[in-house]
Write a protein that holds these residues in place. Sequence first.
Motif, short mmCIF file in Angstrom:
data_model
loop_
_atom_site.label_atom_id
_atom_site.label_comp_id
_atom_site.label_asym_id
_atom_site.label_seq_id
_atom_site.Cartn_x
_atom_site.Cartn_y
_atom_site.Cartn_z
N CYS A 136 0.83 -1.20 0.00
CA CYS A 136 0.00 0.00 0.00
C CYS A 136 0.87 1.26 0.00
O CYS A 136 0.55 2.24 -0.69
N GLN A 141 -1.00 4.37 -1.39
CA GLN A 141 -2.31 4.25 -0.74
C GLN A 141 -2.21 4.25 0.78
O GLN A 141 -3.07 3.69 1.46
N TRP A 142 -1.18 4.87 1.32
CA TRP A 142 -1.01 4.89 2.77
C TRP A 142 -2.09 5.75 3.41
O TRP A 142 -2.34 6.88 3.00
N ASP A 143 -2.68 5.23 4.46
CA ASP A 143 -3.72 5.94 5.20
C ASP A 143 -3.13 6.41 6.53
O ASP A 143 -2.71 5.59 7.35
N TRP A 146 -3.59 4.74 9.95
CA TRP A 146 -2.90 3.52 10.34
C TRP A 146 -1.81 3.77 11.39
O TRP A 146 -1.39 2.84 12.07
#
Length: 409
Positions: A136, A141-143, A146
């Motif tokens: 990710c 796509q790092w959130d 998290w």
Amino acid sequence: MSTAAEVLARCAQLDRFSASSDHLERVYLSPEHAQANAAAEEWMRLVGMRTWVDAAGNQYGRVEGREPGLPALLLGSHLDTVPDAGSFDGMLGVVMAIAVAERLRPHLPELPFALEVVGFSDEEGTRFGKALLGSCAASGQWDPAWWDLTDARGTTLRQAFADFGLDPDLVGDAARRPEELVGYLEAHIEQGPYLEAADVSLGYVTTIAGARRFVLRVLGEARHAGGTPYERRKDALQAAAAAITAIETIARSAGVIATVGQIEVQPGAVNVIAGRADFSLDLRAETDAARDEAWALIHEAVEAVCAVRGTTFSWIQTHEAPSMPCAAWLTEAVVAGIRATGDANPMGLWSRAGHDGMAVGAVTDIGMLFVRCHDGISHHPAEAVREVDVAAGLDALEAAVLQLAGSRV
């Protein structure tokens, strides 16, 4: 030693990097993760690759094609494991990719792309409960939510980054741009029995399953087990049991995979009728439409079961991942590679398991090669592959890369 034998020997070497002395466990941002990266880096350097660890802990190697700076064809898999793991899930794909890169050295001046190998750092999600963290990050796509995830010891993901020597504020630097990549190819053990049943070494992947996960709750009434007649009972556990049976029946009929792996009952006393039952549902299918149609049928069936038994039904969704089709042009190359090994009619399979390609597909096209594994066993120490199948996989992956090179000339 044959190349395939060397690949298997390297997988055995990676087994040494484990948090436990009696079973294999290698999780994200652990000392064992660093050791596995270092071993992979050494093998990459022996091939002549330039190496680096990205801002999320993924291990890379790169060799240039016919001119410096070309977009890269990315080969690889993951280096982390589940608890009590086998030796090949993920690791085989990384080590095979390195071996193929070595085989392709004479062809580098002809390749219209660079060749990169990646060992992704956290496909399994064992430590922090969130899978695909490494890929990710690599696919942008790092959130930020998290960062507050914690492991069993209470260590946050942010702190684990710092402990590993990574700067959490730079995680965005791990993201690859579409223009940097030609595509992604992954070799992986099948984790299923279909290749073995057909007595073939290799298969190609059509798509990676789309998944949804739920917690289902049945509410009844807790009452005395001896004093409450059946016609007065609102037994949440009996309703849940009937619901679970209905779920399997629907899944078999619809051709999807539905698994109930956890159930918790309250109050949980031997002489008390269950007043509440919570159970998990993991639902997977070849397409998102098939998955969602199955969920609609399951929802309807569980509501009907609960209505008959005087209980109520509620649910929450805890996870959703779309299916990821493999790109036709990469699949054609994989199929051509398998045919080059002597299999005139390669078997296509949809992957019931998730893979890093689910994330990588957000930034570039993906293709996958499956290698036969004994009895379909995976996520278990009994994982086993045969040297002859690994040899065929190496030949097929090499041929696929050369096919792609020829198609881009």
